[in-house]
Write an enzyme that holds these catalytic residues in place. Structure first.
Site, PDB file in Angstrom:
ATOM      1  N   ARG A 202       0.913  -1.263   0.001  1.00 17.98           N
ATOM      2  CA  ARG A 202      -0.086  -0.091   0.030  1.00 17.98           C
ATOM      3  C   ARG A 202       0.835   1.204  -0.132  1.00 17.98           C
ATOM      4  O   ARG A 202       0.642   2.332  -0.604  1.00 17.98           O
ATOM      5  CB  ARG A 202      -0.931  -0.097   1.244  1.00 17.98           C
ATOM      6  N   PHE A 224     -11.942  -5.857  -4.380  1.00 20.93           N
ATOM      7  CA  PHE A 224     -11.741  -6.515  -3.220  1.00 20.93           C
ATOM      8  C   PHE A 224     -11.170  -5.539  -2.252  1.00 20.93           C
ATOM      9  O   PHE A 224     -10.142  -5.914  -1.676  1.00 20.93           O
ATOM     10  CB  PHE A 224     -10.682  -7.963  -3.407  1.00 20.93           C
ATOM     11  N   ASP A 245     -16.423  -4.484  -3.120  1.00 21.10           N
ATOM     12  CA  ASP A 245     -16.290  -5.628  -2.303  1.00 21.10           C
ATOM     13  C   ASP A 245     -17.756  -6.298  -1.898  1.00 21.10           C
ATOM     14  O   ASP A 245     -18.849  -5.692  -2.311  1.00 21.10           O
ATOM     15  CB  ASP A 245     -15.879  -4.974  -0.725  1.00 21.10           C
ATOM     16  N   ASP A 295      -6.926  -7.935  -5.469  1.00 25.82           N
ATOM     17  CA  ASP A 295      -6.449  -8.336  -4.246  1.00 25.82           C
ATOM     18  C   ASP A 295      -7.579  -9.252  -3.668  1.00 25.82           C
ATOM     19  O   ASP A 295      -8.165  -9.110  -2.610  1.00 25.82           O
ATOM     20  CB  ASP A 295      -6.165  -7.184  -3.047  1.00 25.82           C
ATOM     21  N   CYS A 335      -2.999 -14.711  -2.828  1.00 24.48           N
ATOM     22  CA  CYS A 335      -2.478 -14.928  -1.289  1.00 24.48           C
ATOM     23  C   CYS A 335      -2.711 -16.425  -1.255  1.00 24.48           C
ATOM     24  O   CYS A 335      -2.779 -16.998  -0.198  1.00 24.48           O
ATOM     25  CB  CYS A 335      -3.072 -14.264  -0.270  1.00 24.48           C
TER      26      CYS A 335
HETATM   27  N1  SAH Z   1      -6.655  -5.030  -0.297  1.00 25.87           N
HETATM   28  C1  SAH Z   1      -7.571  -5.309   0.956  1.00 25.87           C
HETATM   29  C2  SAH Z   1      -7.556  -6.718   1.406  1.00 25.87           C
HETATM   30  C3  SAH Z   1      -8.606  -7.624   0.606  1.00 25.87           C
HETATM   31  S1  SAH Z   1      -9.183  -9.026   1.456  1.00 25.87           S
HETATM   32  C4  SAH Z   1      -6.770  -4.402   2.055  1.00 25.87           C
HETATM   33  O1  SAH Z   1      -5.522  -3.876   1.466  1.00 25.87           O
HETATM   34  O2  SAH Z   1      -7.116  -4.365   3.205  1.00 25.87           O
HETATM   35  C5  SAH Z   1     -10.575  -9.613   0.227  1.00 25.87           C
HETATM   36  C6  SAH Z   1     -11.806  -9.019   0.225  1.00 25.87           C
HETATM   37  O3  SAH Z   1     -12.202  -9.566  -0.847  1.00 25.87           O
HETATM   38  C7  SAH Z   1     -12.788  -9.091   1.378  1.00 25.87           C
HETATM   39  O4  SAH Z   1     -12.892  -7.757   1.889  1.00 25.87           O
HETATM   40  C8  SAH Z   1     -13.977  -9.821   1.020  1.00 25.87           C
HETATM   41  O5  SAH Z   1     -14.957  -9.297   1.499  1.00 25.87           O
HETATM   42  C9  SAH Z   1     -13.874  -9.484  -0.393  1.00 25.87           C
HETATM   43  N2  SAH Z   1     -14.443 -10.612  -1.429  1.00 25.87           N
HETATM   44  C10 SAH Z   1     -14.428 -11.857  -1.237  1.00 25.87           C
HETATM   45  N3  SAH Z   1     -14.955 -12.383  -2.450  1.00 25.87           N
HETATM   46  C11 SAH Z   1     -15.309 -11.382  -3.086  1.00 25.87           C
HETATM   47  C12 SAH Z   1     -16.191 -11.380  -4.330  1.00 25.87           C
HETATM   48  N4  SAH Z   1     -16.380 -12.378  -5.294  1.00 25.87           N
HETATM   49  N5  SAH Z   1     -16.446 -10.245  -4.884  1.00 25.87           N
HETATM   50  C13 SAH Z   1     -16.123  -9.221  -4.114  1.00 25.87           C
HETATM   51  N6  SAH Z   1     -15.414  -8.960  -2.957  1.00 25.87           N
HETATM   52  C14 SAH Z   1     -14.937 -10.291  -2.568  1.00 25.87           C
END
Ligand code: SAH
Length: 391
Positions: A202, A224, A245, A295, A335
């Site tokens: 970030r 995400f 999200d 992500d 991940c």
């Molecule tokens: N980049 C973020 C972390 C991402 S974690 C950071 O820096 O904090 C992954 C996220 O994906 C979660 O918040 C989860 O709610 C979301 N997620 C999971 N499957 C999803 C989907 N199919 N569509 C949209 N969001 C999703």
């Protein structure tokens, strides 16, 4: 196998058990000749019968042992934090389980609070001792447990949350990360509340957004987005940031985090939905962005899921390439530990070719330095990212 000092000793490697160890007890592993191999904690419930703690016959597992291991992990973070360019973060991983030679224990710091995950029976049984040792050394306001994770079932454990020591943390803990403020829900947020592993990525992203003026007024699509991590770093240097999200709670927190940093809500679009579907809608609508961040959560939890995971990564990366303006940027992560860096790069390459675009890898990304990977524990290497320029 033992020569490799991998901390997981599976049941198949154990021919016989002498005595009748209770789950969580310290046991000594010996070769057939009786030679000492390792010492660790036992659990008959788990396929991992023993989590090895030491390969040194003279090291006994007592309070002094745990204190020494914790001190080693804490000291490593002090050095890393001192090296950190943008000042000392007050939220980071203090103990990264196997990778810090304390299998089964995760400890994250969020300002004045510690959040602990006990992933194994051996750690669960000792969590009061470990909390006391952490309290003595770091004096947090409180130590909160977030052992609400699925892997505990493999250890015959149910989920557990609550105060281990000290005070109960507030509903939202405020942290500072590279000069930005974030509210963290340590009671119910993902993981222990925040994706600390992405802190350095970030930071890199924020610095690039601020300093690279080759494109004016960038539009950013953060897929995400969780509680708005990358979005907060983009705002201030972007014309428009769209965060997608599936979780309404995560987006509500993202909105608060964007406001907490003083950014104009008019430049932030929060979209609740499934990234796989929303990106298709954007493609149909011919929406284009300067930067796309992907992500996603872990797609592969076991070997059988690798193929489906690869298809998932390919799908979103293909859509992302199609939505990026020429000369734009894709920052894409995985991940899933089971999808290694080589395979991930192949998948992104496949997506690029199918999109009829051209692209370069500008940077390879990984987890922040407070998430070290033990060389004896390749499973510790899970987060990888490719920062690509797209033509
Ligand atoms: N980049 C973020 C972390 C991402 S974690 C950071 O820096 O904090 C992954 C996220 O994906 C979660 O918040 C989860 O709610 C979301 N997620 C999971 N499957 C999803 C989907 N199919 N569509 C949209 N969001 C999703």
């Amino acid at each position: 196998m033992f020569q490799n000092r991998h901390p997981w000793i599976f049941s198949g490697a154990i021919r016989s058990v002498q005595g009748d160890p209770a789950d969580g007890d310290i046991v000594t592993l010996r070769g057939e000749s009786g030679v000492f191999l390792a010492r660790g904690y036992w659990n008959h419930h788990s396929q991992i019968n023993v989590h090895a703690l030491t390969w040194d016959e003279h090291e006994t597992i007592d309070d002094a042992f745990w204190a020494t291991r914790l001190e080693r992990a804490i000291a490593a973070r002090s050095v890393e934090n001192a090296l950190h360019k943008s000042g000392s973060p007050n939220a980071y991983r203090l103990v990264n389980a196997e990778n810090d030679a304390i299998p089964g224990l995760v400890v994250d710091r969020y300002a004045d609070w510690l959040v602990v995950q006990a992933l194994t029976k051996g750690i669960d049984q000792r969590k009061a001792t470990l909390a006391r040792l952490l309290m003595e050394r770091l004096e947090p306001a409180g130590i909160y447990e977030r052992s609400d994770v699925e892997v505990r079932s493999k250890e015959g454990l149910t989920q557990a949350t609550g105060v281990l020591l000290g005070q109960e943390p507030p509903a939202l803990v405020e942290i500072e990360e590279n000069g930005r403020r974030f509210l963290v829900d340590v009671h119910a947020g993902h993981k222990t509340g925040f994706y600390l592993d992405q802190r350095e990525n970030r930071d890199l992203f924020g610095a690039w957004m601020r300093d690279d003026k080759s494109v004016a007024e960038r539009t950013v699509l953060n897929c995400f987005s969780y509680s708005g991590g990358f979005s907060v770093y983009a705002l201030g240097a972007a014309a428009q940031v769209t965060s997608i999200d599936a979780s309404a709670d995560a987006l509500a927190l993202a909105q608060r985090n964007i406001a907490a940093n003083g950014f104009d809500a008019a430049k932030s679009e929060l979209v609740e939905g499934d990234v796989f579907e929303v990106l298709r809608e954007y493609r149909t609508a011919k929406r284009q962005f300067d930067v796309v961040i992907l992500d996603p959560p872990k797609f592969a939890n076991n070997q059988r899921q690798i193929e489906a995971a690869a298809r998932g990564y390919k799908d979103i990366n293909l859509l992302a390439f199609q939505l990026i303006k020429p000369g734009g940027t894709l920052i894409t992560f995985s991940c899933s530990g089971l999808v290694d860096a080589h395979l991930f790069q192949q998948i992104v390459f496949g997506a690029l070719v199918d999109s009829h675009r051209d692209g370069q890898i500008v940077r390879r990304l990984t987890a922040a330095a407070d998430h070290p990977v033990a060389l004896t524990f390749p499973e510790g290497m899970y987060l990888k990212g490719l920062w690509c320029r797209v033509w």
